[in-house]
Design an enzyme around this catalytic site. Structure first.
Site, PDB file in Angstrom:
ATOM      1  N   ARG A 105       0.833  -1.271  -0.030  1.00  0.00           N
ATOM      2  CA  ARG A 105      -0.016  -0.051  -0.066  1.00  0.00           C
ATOM      3  C   ARG A 105       0.904   1.248  -0.139  1.00  0.00           C
ATOM      4  NH1 ARG A 105      -5.186   1.683   3.669  1.00  0.00           N
ATOM      5  NH2 ARG A 105      -6.093  -0.021   1.988  1.00  0.00           N
ATOM      6  N   GLN A 144     -10.169  -3.708  -3.205  1.00  0.00           N
ATOM      7  CA  GLN A 144     -11.396  -3.396  -2.807  1.00  0.00           C
ATOM      8  C   GLN A 144     -12.403  -3.643  -3.758  1.00  0.00           C
ATOM      9  OE1 GLN A 144     -12.001  -1.477   0.154  1.00  0.00           O
ATOM     10  NE2 GLN A 144     -14.011  -1.926  -0.616  1.00  0.00           N
ATOM     11  N   HIS A 170      -7.250   0.721  -6.365  1.00  0.00           N
ATOM     12  CA  HIS A 170      -7.636  -0.045  -5.253  1.00  0.00           C
ATOM     13  C   HIS A 170      -8.274  -1.454  -5.622  1.00  0.00           C
ATOM     14  CE1 HIS A 170      -7.735  -1.229  -1.081  1.00  0.00           C
ATOM     15  NE2 HIS A 170      -8.660  -0.290  -0.637  1.00  0.00           N
ATOM     16  N   ARG A 213     -13.626  -8.621   1.803  1.00  0.00           N
ATOM     17  CA  ARG A 213     -12.091  -8.147   1.414  1.00  0.00           C
ATOM     18  C   ARG A 213     -11.328  -9.679   1.787  1.00  0.00           C
ATOM     19  NH1 ARG A 213      -9.998  -3.121   1.872  1.00  0.00           N
ATOM     20  NH2 ARG A 213      -8.143  -4.220   0.909  1.00  0.00           N
ATOM     21  N   ASP A 224     -17.130   7.242  -0.978  1.00  0.00           N
ATOM     22  CA  ASP A 224     -15.906   7.094  -0.480  1.00  0.00           C
ATOM     23  C   ASP A 224     -15.841   8.559   0.261  1.00  0.00           C
ATOM     24  OD1 ASP A 224     -13.204   6.459   0.379  1.00  0.00           O
ATOM     25  OD2 ASP A 224     -12.408   6.266  -1.960  1.00  0.00           O
ATOM     26  N   CYS A 281     -16.104   1.897   0.803  1.00  0.00           N
ATOM     27  CA  CYS A 281     -15.139   1.111   1.092  1.00  0.00           C
ATOM     28  C   CYS A 281     -14.601   1.011   2.632  1.00  0.00           C
ATOM     29  CB  CYS A 281     -13.874   1.373   0.328  1.00  0.00           C
ATOM     30  SG  CYS A 281     -13.588   3.190   0.368  1.00  0.00           S
TER      31      CYS A 281
HETATM   32  N1   CP Z   1     -11.158  -0.119   2.524  1.00  0.00           N
HETATM   33  C1   CP Z   1      -9.957   0.022   3.091  1.00  0.00           C
HETATM   34  O1   CP Z   1      -8.901  -0.280   2.271  1.00  0.00           O
HETATM   35  O2   CP Z   1      -9.674   0.172   4.331  1.00  0.00           O
HETATM   36  P1   CP Z   1      -8.321   0.303   5.221  1.00  0.00           P
HETATM   37  O3   CP Z   1      -7.742   1.557   4.582  1.00  0.00           O
HETATM   38  O4   CP Z   1      -8.754   0.439   6.405  1.00  0.00           O
HETATM   39  O5   CP Z   1      -7.514  -0.541   4.803  1.00  0.00           O
HETATM   40  N1  NVA Z   2      -9.874   6.814  -1.332  1.00  0.00           N
HETATM   41  C1  NVA Z   2      -9.373   6.362   0.066  1.00  0.00           C
HETATM   42  C2  NVA Z   2      -9.697   4.903   0.185  1.00  0.00           C
HETATM   43  C3  NVA Z   2      -9.228   4.320   1.447  1.00  0.00           C
HETATM   44  C4  NVA Z   2      -9.581   2.999   1.647  1.00  0.00           C
HETATM   45  C5  NVA Z   2      -8.045   6.719   0.114  1.00  0.00           C
HETATM   46  O1  NVA Z   2      -7.298   6.531  -0.698  1.00  0.00           O
HETATM   47  O2  NVA Z   2      -7.730   7.224   1.082  1.00  0.00           O
END
Ligand code: CP
Ligand code: NVA
Length: 305
Positions: free
Chosen positions: A102, A132, A129, A292, A224, A264
């Site tokens: 990530r 997701q 993502h 997930r 989101d 999400c």
């Molecule tokens: N939806 C999601 O990716 O959650 P986190 O940022 O908590 O991993």
């Molecule tokens: N769009 C958000 C998603 C988090 C799971 C971010 O990138 O922070």
């Protein structure tokens, strides 16, 4: 799965996505059947941003398949600063059998995959993502019984999550409308790619500015956060711009009466969604979070077995 890595939903064909859904549903129903499928294998979890769901689901998921996980925090390896992406990849491939990462720039996961001989899984970048979106469409399949021809309306920022929802919708024949303020549309290349992929399935992919018009006839309403991780400095300014895009009871009422609500997570209650919507019977956000685990177990199983 033909792909060696999972960096974007576009790495998979529609059939491969459907196959992963079948596997994920079987894993969900018969978890014990897969207890040894990744026996003795290790997955490194590189996090340069915070996480609840991604960390928990990968960490627990790989262990449920008989493997191990290793959490590497932002301070630990300081990717590209303490050590180059190339050297991190060359070290990790000697000790683990997969890397989940990530991070910020999407190029980082591309570079990691280029240098590592082991599979690399994208656990979120600024651009996409994909894990997701896999969990999201699996959830829609469970709640709606089928995917092709359904309509999803994503309301809010044209961000990483919106991109992955478009890519997966295009592959699966799900119509995706993104309703967003001017200046916050999806990345133009992401839209072009989704429109290209959609030709094969007949999915309608569109971007509109009017949220009420966008959610008309929608089976799924998705939102989101208005400011993603890394955009904290813009959060206050964005609150004003995105206010008309809040998913509240009035907006939900403009969709199909049996529409489901998705997010999400994490959610900023009172901003992009009201309590009455996220806590309503239409909300499936925790099914989505649970999926997930199942979706990613299927992905790890296929890539790392
Ligand atoms: N939806 C999601 O990716 O959650 P986190 O940022 O908590 O991993
Ligand atoms: N769009 C958000 C998603 C988090 C799971 C971010 O990138 O922070």
């Amino acid at each position: 799965m033909k792909a060696h890595d999972f960096l974007t939903v576009r790495d998979l064909s529609g059939e491969e996505i459907q196959e992963l859904f079948r596997l994920a549903l079987d894993m969900k129903k018969n978890p014990k059947k897969y207890w040894e499928s990744l026996k003795g294998k290790a997955l490194a979890l590189i996090f340069e941003k915070p996480s609840l769901r991604t960390r928990t689901s990968f960490d627990i998921g790989v262990q449920q398949l008989g493997g191990f996980s290793l959490y590497l925090s932002p301070n630990e390896i300081s990717l590209g600063k303490r050590e180059s992406i190339h050297d991190v990849a060359k070290n990790l491939e000697r000790m683990v059998q997969g890397i989940m990462i990530r991070t910020f720039a999407h190029q980082i996961v591309i570079d990691m995959a280029k240098h590592a001989s082991i599979p690399v899984i994208n656990g979120l970048t600024d651009y996409s993502h994909p894990c997701q979106a896999m969990a999201d469409y699996l959830t829609i399949l469970e709640h709606k019984g089928s995917l092709k021809g359904k309509k999803l309306c994503y309301v809010g920022d044209g961000n990483n999550v919106a991109h992955s929802l478009m890519f997966a919708g295009a592959r699966l024949g799900v119509h995706v409308t993104v309703a967003c303020p001017k200046g916050y549309e999806p990345n133009p290349q992401a839209l072009t790619d989704a429109l290209d992929d959609a030709k094969a399935t007949g999915a309608r992919i569109e971007v509109v500015t009017d949220p009420i018009a966008g959610v008309r006839d929608a089976d799924v309403i998705y939102t989101d956060v208005w400011a993603s991780m890394g955009q904290e400095a813009e959060a206050e300014a964005r609150k004003q711009i995105f206010r008309p895009y809040q998913v509240n009871a009035k907006l939900m009422a403009a969709a199909k009466s049996d529409a489901i609500f998705m997010h999400c997570l994490p959610a900023h209650r009172g901003d992009e969604v009201t309590d009455e919507v996220i806590d309503s019977k239409q909300s499936v956000v925790f099914d989505e979070a649970e999926n997930r685990l199942h979706a990613q177990k299927a992905i790890m199983h296929e890539l790392m077995k």
